[in-house]
Every structure is written in structure tokens, then in C-alpha cells.
Design an enzyme around this catalytic site. Sequence first.
Site, PDB file in Angstrom:
ATOM      1  N   ASP A  67       0.902  -1.308   0.029  1.00  0.00           N
ATOM      2  CA  ASP A  67       0.049  -0.040   0.011  1.00  0.00           C
ATOM      3  C   ASP A  67       0.956   1.275  -0.081  1.00  0.00           C
ATOM      4  O   ASP A  67       2.085   1.224   0.083  1.00  0.00           O
ATOM      5  CB  ASP A  67      -1.078   0.149   1.164  1.00  0.00           C
ATOM      6  CG  ASP A  67      -0.216  -0.319   2.461  1.00  0.00           C
ATOM      7  OD1 ASP A  67       1.059  -0.469   2.488  1.00  0.00           O
ATOM      8  OD2 ASP A  67      -0.927  -0.937   3.476  1.00  0.00           O
ATOM      9  N   ASN A 136      -7.571  -2.713  14.580  1.00  0.00           N
ATOM     10  CA  ASN A 136      -8.944  -2.974  14.041  1.00  0.00           C
ATOM     11  C   ASN A 136      -8.931  -4.138  13.128  1.00  0.00           C
ATOM     12  O   ASN A 136      -9.884  -4.658  12.648  1.00  0.00           O
ATOM     13  CB  ASN A 136      -9.371  -1.619  13.536  1.00  0.00           C
ATOM     14  CG  ASN A 136      -8.749  -1.388  12.236  1.00  0.00           C
ATOM     15  OD1 ASN A 136      -7.859  -1.740  11.758  1.00  0.00           O
ATOM     16  ND2 ASN A 136      -9.421  -0.360  11.658  1.00  0.00           N
ATOM     17  N   HIS A 138      -7.312  -4.703  10.289  1.00  0.00           N
ATOM     18  CA  HIS A 138      -6.946  -4.248   8.915  1.00  0.00           C
ATOM     19  C   HIS A 138      -5.660  -5.094   8.674  1.00  0.00           C
ATOM     20  O   HIS A 138      -4.722  -5.141   9.095  1.00  0.00           O
ATOM     21  CB  HIS A 138      -6.931  -2.815   8.642  1.00  0.00           C
ATOM     22  CG  HIS A 138      -5.628  -2.125   8.951  1.00  0.00           C
ATOM     23  ND1 HIS A 138      -6.120  -0.693   9.627  1.00  0.00           N
ATOM     24  CD2 HIS A 138      -4.426  -2.137   9.104  1.00  0.00           C
ATOM     25  CE1 HIS A 138      -4.767  -0.424   9.929  1.00  0.00           C
ATOM     26  NE2 HIS A 138      -3.733  -1.263   9.810  1.00  0.00           N
ATOM     27  N   GLU A 143      -9.929  -1.598   5.740  1.00  0.00           N
ATOM     28  CA  GLU A 143     -10.605  -1.578   6.809  1.00  0.00           C
ATOM     29  C   GLU A 143     -11.718  -2.211   7.165  1.00  0.00           C
ATOM     30  O   GLU A 143     -12.038  -2.908   6.292  1.00  0.00           O
ATOM     31  CB  GLU A 143     -10.772  -0.032   6.754  1.00  0.00           C
ATOM     32  CG  GLU A 143      -9.593   1.287   6.830  1.00  0.00           C
ATOM     33  CD  GLU A 143      -8.587   1.240   7.851  1.00  0.00           C
ATOM     34  OE1 GLU A 143      -8.910   0.353   8.877  1.00  0.00           O
ATOM     35  OE2 GLU A 143      -7.969   1.942   7.903  1.00  0.00           O
TER      36      GLU A 143
HETATM   37  C1  F6R Z   1       1.584  -1.504   6.099  1.00  0.00           C
HETATM   38  C2  F6R Z   1       0.240  -1.816   6.406  1.00  0.00           C
HETATM   39  C3  F6R Z   1      -0.691  -2.081   7.471  1.00  0.00           C
HETATM   40  C4  F6R Z   1       0.328  -2.415   8.847  1.00  0.00           C
HETATM   41  C5  F6R Z   1      -0.632  -2.339  10.118  1.00  0.00           C
HETATM   42  C6  F6R Z   1       0.200  -2.687  11.317  1.00  0.00           C
HETATM   43  O1  F6R Z   1       2.058  -1.590   4.878  1.00  0.00           O
HETATM   44  O2  F6R Z   1      -0.414  -2.239   5.311  1.00  0.00           O
HETATM   45  O3  F6R Z   1      -1.553  -2.932   7.276  1.00  0.00           O
HETATM   46  O4  F6R Z   1       0.734  -3.602   8.681  1.00  0.00           O
HETATM   47  O5  F6R Z   1      -0.949  -0.952  10.041  1.00  0.00           O
HETATM   48  O6  F6R Z   1       1.138  -1.696  11.695  1.00  0.00           O
HETATM   49  P1  F6R Z   1       2.437  -1.675  12.627  1.00  0.00           P
HETATM   50  O7  F6R Z   1       3.326  -2.660  12.141  1.00  0.00           O
HETATM   51  O8  F6R Z   1       2.878  -0.290  12.465  1.00  0.00           O
HETATM   52  O9  F6R Z   1       1.590  -2.245  13.943  1.00  0.00           O
END
Ligand code: F6R
Length: 241
Positions: A67, A136, A138, A143
Site C-alpha cells: 500500500d 482493528n 486491517h 479496513e
Molecule cells: C503496512 C500496512 C498495515 C500495517 C498495520 C500494522 O504496509 O499495510 O496494514 O501492517 O497497520 O502496523 P504496525 O506494524 O505499525 O503495527
Amino acid sequence: MRFIQTKDYESLSKTAADILAAQVLLKPHCVLGLATGSSPEGLYQNLIEQYHQGKLDFSTVHTVNLDEYVGLPADHDQSYAYFMQDKLFSHINIPAQNTFLPNGLSDDIAAEGIRYDNLISKLGGIDMQLLGIGANGHIGFNEPDTHFPCGTHLVTLTEKTRQDNSRFFESIDLVPTHAVTMGIGTIMGAKRILLIASGENKAQIVKDAFFGPVTPQVPASILQLHPDVTIIADEKACTLL
Ligand code: F6R
């Protein structure tokens, strides 16, 4: 689904790096799907060390990232393009032209999504997709929703995700409101999936996503239906299991 519990973040990073390294060793021309965020930083550091020790060669590897924020140029220090350069690509011998992220500056994100999914297909599909997980549920920026979105697409970030990510920005107002992300279909199309979860703030979602019902309200729960998923979680992320 294989579930591996590790003692702490350090051992989680080492275990996950070894699995990604094995993929590169077994198939030097592989396509790795990569993630940003705090979770993979230790893993990337570990891969860099293995590269410097002469154990890994990335010269024929291709990467596709999950992303990118909409509206941040690649040289913005919070863009995911910048993160990948800073945390991994500039430290290993991967050719720049082998690394791909969705283009968050495109003025037609719908067309960009189609282009990105076609690119992944042309590369032969993703051999191993690395994922973190949002508090959450995702994955990528998919989401909680009423359905599982299929291809790479535009998303409006939830307030929860913007708040979670505001720790990287000077203020929450500077956190982009939109992102472009691989869809659940794109992610589920990967041949293998490796998800890492670390820390107490992931304990509830690890329980809900992997030991609860499959529902688009918890996007990561769909991974229960993938034939080759490895979840690595440290002790703190497993406290509710
Ligand atoms: C990042 C992504 C997100 C993260 C998620 C967890 O490319 O796609 O889904 O993997 O937000 O983030 P952290 O690792 O910072 O807790």
C-alpha cells in the site's frame, strides 16, 4: 494455518526473517509482497544483516508493496516508498527497477489499481506476502467493512487508523485521509502469507482474527481460509489466547 509463538519481538523478527530468507534461497527469482509499519522493521534489519554476511542475494528478487498513502510523494519521509528505501532497499542489492509500490500520486486511482494488479500478474504472482495487522484487523489498508474488497483500490482511512499512524507524523491533521491498497483478493492470491503481530495492543485482534469467525468486520480473519498462512506472534500478542 501455522501459528508460531515467539518469546519477544526480537525472536519474532528473526523467525520471520528466516522464513523470508528461505523463500529467496529456494526461489532466487521470487516475488515478495512487502509491508511497512513498525512490525517488519526488525525483520528487515535481520535480512540486511544476512545480506551483509553474504547469505542472501536479492539481485533477481522482485518486490511489490501492499500500500501507499494518497498524496505523499516518494521523497516524503512518511511515504511508504521512502520507508522501504530507508529500512530495506538502500541496504541490499535489489535493483531499483525490481521494486514496486502502488502510485498514490496517480490522478486515477481506479486505473492505478487495475495497473498494479496486472503488474503483479505479469510478474507471475506473489510467492510470499508479508503482512502486519492493524489493531482493528486491517491488512494492507483494508479496513473493517461490510464486504471483502477484491483488487487494489482507493480507501478512506478510518479515524482509528489515522490516530494509530499519527505517531509517525507531527500532528494527526498531517496524516493522509486516503490510501491505495492491495485488495483482499490481491492478498489472498499470494501463494504463501506470513503475518507478524507484536505487543499487547495486538492481543485482542490476534484472538478475534485467527480464533474467531471469518467476517469482513475483521478483515484479517479471511486469512483463515488461505491454504498457506503462517502467523508469528510474540508472547505479548498472545496473552488472550
Ligand atoms: C503496512 C500496512 C498495515 C500495517 C498495520 C500494522 O504496509 O499495510 O496494514 O501492517 O497497520 O502496523 P504496525 O506494524 O505499525 O503495527
